[in-house]
Design an enzyme around this catalytic site. Sequence first.
Site, PDB file in Angstrom:
ATOM      1  N   ASP A  14      23.938  21.832  35.068  1.00  0.00           N
ATOM      2  CA  ASP A  14      23.501  21.760  33.669  1.00  0.00           C
ATOM      3  C   ASP A  14      24.187  20.645  32.892  1.00  0.00           C
ATOM      4  OD1 ASP A  14      22.021  24.113  34.203  1.00  0.00           O
ATOM      5  OD2 ASP A  14      23.816  25.304  33.845  1.00  0.00           O
ATOM      6  N   GLU A  15      24.563  19.573  33.575  1.00  0.00           N
ATOM      7  CA  GLU A  15      25.266  18.483  32.891  1.00  0.00           C
ATOM      8  C   GLU A  15      24.309  17.595  32.101  1.00  0.00           C
ATOM      9  OE1 GLU A  15      25.493  18.975  36.192  1.00  0.00           O
ATOM     10  OE2 GLU A  15      27.569  19.429  36.687  1.00  0.00           O
ATOM     11  N   LYS A  17      21.486  16.005  33.925  1.00  0.00           N
ATOM     12  CA  LYS A  17      21.083  14.984  34.898  1.00  0.00           C
ATOM     13  C   LYS A  17      19.637  14.532  34.678  1.00  0.00           C
ATOM     14  CE  LYS A  17      22.262  17.964  38.072  1.00  0.00           C
ATOM     15  NZ  LYS A  17      23.061  18.966  37.354  1.00  0.00           N
ATOM     16  N   GLY A  41      17.020  23.258  36.967  1.00  0.00           N
ATOM     17  CA  GLY A  41      16.128  23.080  35.825  1.00  0.00           C
ATOM     18  C   GLY A  41      16.529  21.794  35.134  1.00  0.00           C
ATOM     19  N   HIS A  42      15.773  20.720  35.351  1.00  0.00           N
ATOM     20  CA  HIS A  42      16.122  19.437  34.758  1.00  0.00           C
ATOM     21  C   HIS A  42      15.244  19.200  33.528  1.00  0.00           C
ATOM     22  CE1 HIS A  42      18.087  17.901  38.728  1.00  0.00           C
ATOM     23  NE2 HIS A  42      18.687  18.932  38.183  1.00  0.00           N
ATOM     24  N   GLN A 224      22.247  21.026  40.551  1.00  0.00           N
ATOM     25  CA  GLN A 224      23.478  21.821  40.376  1.00  0.00           C
ATOM     26  C   GLN A 224      24.664  20.860  40.159  1.00  0.00           C
ATOM     27  OE1 GLN A 224      21.459  23.006  43.425  1.00  0.00           O
ATOM     28  NE2 GLN A 224      20.347  23.910  41.768  1.00  0.00           N
ATOM     29  N   THR A 239      26.382  27.584  45.120  1.00  0.00           N
ATOM     30  CA  THR A 239      25.030  27.627  45.668  1.00  0.00           C
ATOM     31  C   THR A 239      25.126  27.364  47.171  1.00  0.00           C
ATOM     32  OG1 THR A 239      22.745  26.912  45.323  1.00  0.00           O
ATOM     33  CG2 THR A 239      24.456  25.185  45.174  1.00  0.00           C
ATOM     34  N   THR A 301      16.784  30.245  33.804  1.00  0.00           N
ATOM     35  CA  THR A 301      16.803  31.703  33.656  1.00  0.00           C
ATOM     36  C   THR A 301      16.949  32.153  32.201  1.00  0.00           C
ATOM     37  OG1 THR A 301      19.186  31.675  33.939  1.00  0.00           O
ATOM     38  CG2 THR A 301      17.879  32.035  35.927  1.00  0.00           C
ATOM     39  N   SER A 410      26.071  10.087  26.010  1.00  0.00           N
ATOM     40  CA  SER A 410      24.834  10.619  25.447  1.00  0.00           C
ATOM     41  C   SER A 410      25.151  11.391  24.169  1.00  0.00           C
ATOM     42  CB  SER A 410      24.165  11.528  26.476  1.00  0.00           C
ATOM     43  OG  SER A 410      23.051  12.154  25.912  1.00  0.00           O
ATOM     44  N   GLY A 412      22.556  13.015  22.242  1.00  0.00           N
ATOM     45  CA  GLY A 412      21.421  13.864  21.888  1.00  0.00           C
ATOM     46  C   GLY A 412      20.448  13.874  23.048  1.00  0.00           C
TER      47      GLY A 412
HETATM   48  P1  IMP Z   1      21.673  30.274  43.504  1.00  0.00           P
HETATM   49  O1  IMP Z   1      21.761  28.842  43.911  1.00  0.00           O
HETATM   50  O2  IMP Z   1      20.431  30.574  42.707  1.00  0.00           O
HETATM   51  O3  IMP Z   1      21.862  31.228  44.623  1.00  0.00           O
HETATM   52  O4  IMP Z   1      22.901  30.561  42.494  1.00  0.00           O
HETATM   53  C1  IMP Z   1      24.252  30.457  42.916  1.00  0.00           C
HETATM   54  C2  IMP Z   1      25.125  30.092  41.733  1.00  0.00           C
HETATM   55  O5  IMP Z   1      24.816  28.768  41.311  1.00  0.00           O
HETATM   56  C3  IMP Z   1      24.938  30.968  40.496  1.00  0.00           C
HETATM   57  O6  IMP Z   1      26.153  31.067  39.820  1.00  0.00           O
HETATM   58  C4  IMP Z   1      23.959  30.174  39.653  1.00  0.00           C
HETATM   59  O7  IMP Z   1      24.063  30.491  38.280  1.00  0.00           O
HETATM   60  C5  IMP Z   1      24.417  28.772  39.947  1.00  0.00           C
HETATM   61  N1  IMP Z   1      23.342  27.794  39.827  1.00  0.00           N
HETATM   62  C6  IMP Z   1      22.333  27.566  40.701  1.00  0.00           C
HETATM   63  N2  IMP Z   1      21.561  26.575  40.267  1.00  0.00           N
HETATM   64  C7  IMP Z   1      22.079  26.141  39.116  1.00  0.00           C
HETATM   65  C8  IMP Z   1      21.727  25.081  38.218  1.00  0.00           C
HETATM   66  O8  IMP Z   1      20.783  24.321  38.419  1.00  0.00           O
HETATM   67  N3  IMP Z   1      22.523  24.954  37.120  1.00  0.00           N
HETATM   68  C9  IMP Z   1      23.610  25.737  36.915  1.00  0.00           C
HETATM   69  N4  IMP Z   1      23.973  26.715  37.730  1.00  0.00           N
HETATM   70  C10 IMP Z   1      23.222  26.910  38.832  1.00  0.00           C
END
Ligand code: IMP
Length: 421
Positions: A14-15, A17, A41-42, A224, A239, A301, A410, A412
Amino acid sequence: MSHTDILLGLQWGDEGKGKIVDVLSQNYNVVARFQGGPNAGHTIHFDGKKFVLHTIPSGIFREECQNVVGNGVVIDPVRFEQEITNLRSAGYQPERNLRISLRAHLILPSHRLLDAASEKAKGKEKIGSTLRGIGPTYMDKTGRNGLRVGDVFQADFDQKYQRLKLKHLDIVRSLDPSAQIDPIEENDFFSSLDNLRSLKCENTEYFLNQIQTQGENILAEGAQGTLLDVEFGTYPFVTSSNTTAAGACAGLGISPRRINKVMGIFKAYTTRVGSGPFPTELLDETGQKIREQGAEFGSTTGRPRRCGWLDLVALNYAVMINGVTDLMMMKSDVLSGFDDLQLCTSYLQNNSSLSELPMDLAQVVPQYDTLPGWNTDLTNMTKANQIPPQLLGYIRFIEQFTSTPISLVSVGPGRQQTLFL
Ligand code: IMP
C-alpha cells in the site's frame, strides 16, 4: 540502450506503487507484474477518475504501453474478467495491450475455500489474509499440483480441475466438515475461462527477452511490499510470494544481468493491514489522525490500516535486500500539521540497541529521533523548490540514514502532484 527497471514497495504494501507506475509508464514500452495476484490493489487517479487494479499492470491506461501478467502472478479468472469488464466500460481495450503468461497459476474457487478454512483454523494467530486464495495457490505451485493458464487450452482441463478440487475438499473438510464449494462460484469460474482464452496468452518470457534485445524498456511492477516477502518479511505474517527485486527475475523470466534501476517506494510514515508485528504502530490519536488524513483503508478489502511512524531500520533493510538505487517517498502531504515527527532509527531488545532487523520483530521497542513537522499544505506544489524546509530536512535525514537518494516526492494522489528531485 534498453533497460529493465524494477519498482517495488519497501514496507508492508500500500505504498502507492500504482500511482508511480502510472506516472513513469510513459518512459517504458512494457509494464510487467511479476508476483502476487488479486490480493493487491493498485489505485490510480487521473482525469478526475479513480481506478483500482488488482492483477492487471498499471500501464494498461496507456495504449502504446504493452502490459504483461508474468508467470509469477496468480490469477483468479473471475476477478480478472471483472477487471477487464471495468476497463472496457471506461472505454479501454485491454485486449490490445495485455499479454498473459501461459505459466501463471490459476486461483480456483477451492483455493479460496482453503484460504478461509486455514485462517479460521489459526484462530487468534491468523495472518489477516485478504482471503483471495493466494497462499493455497502458491502452495499448489511449489507442491507441483497447480493449474496454469496454459492448462485452460487443453482438452483435459476439466478432469485436472476436478482432481485438484477433490483434493482441496478433502483437506478443507478435515478442518470444516460442512465446507462446500458454492455452485454459482464454480459456474462463474468456468464461464470466466472464456475471457481468459480470448486474451493474448503466450510465453511472455520470450516476448520480454525479445523486446529487451530490440532496445525497448521494461518496468517490472511489484505488488505488496518487502516486509511481506515470504523470505525476508515478518514471517509468518507475510504473503506467499517474493515481493523483493529477485522475484522480478523469477516471476518474469528475465536475467538479473538485465536489471538497471531498482526504485523503492515508501510512505512518509508506515501502515500495515492484517496481523503481525509493527514496532512503530501508533494506537493513539496520532495514529488515528494519520489514518484519517491519509484515508488509510484497504483498496482491496476496505479494512482500516494500522498506522505508525516511519521505521528507518526496516527501510534500511528493504533498501539492502532489494539493492534500491532510488527512493520515492509517497503521501508526504499526509504528515502536514504535526508539530513533531518521529523516525525510528534503532530498536531496543533485551536492553541492547539493534540497528539490524531481527528475525522476530515482536519483541523490539522502537527508538526515535524527532524532527520538526510542517504546517504547509503540500497538495498544490508542483516543483521541488516549493518544498518547505522542514520537509526538506525530513528528506535529507532519510537519504543520509539509508545512503540512498530520494528522487521523487508525492504530495497527493493525482499525476501532477509529483515532485521530481
Ligand atoms: P494474502 O497475501 O492475501 O494471503 O495476505 C497475507 C498478508 O499480506 C496479510 O497480512 C495481508 O493483509 C497482506 N497483504 C496481501 N496483499 C497486500 C497488499 O496488496 N497490500 C497490503 N497488504 C497486503
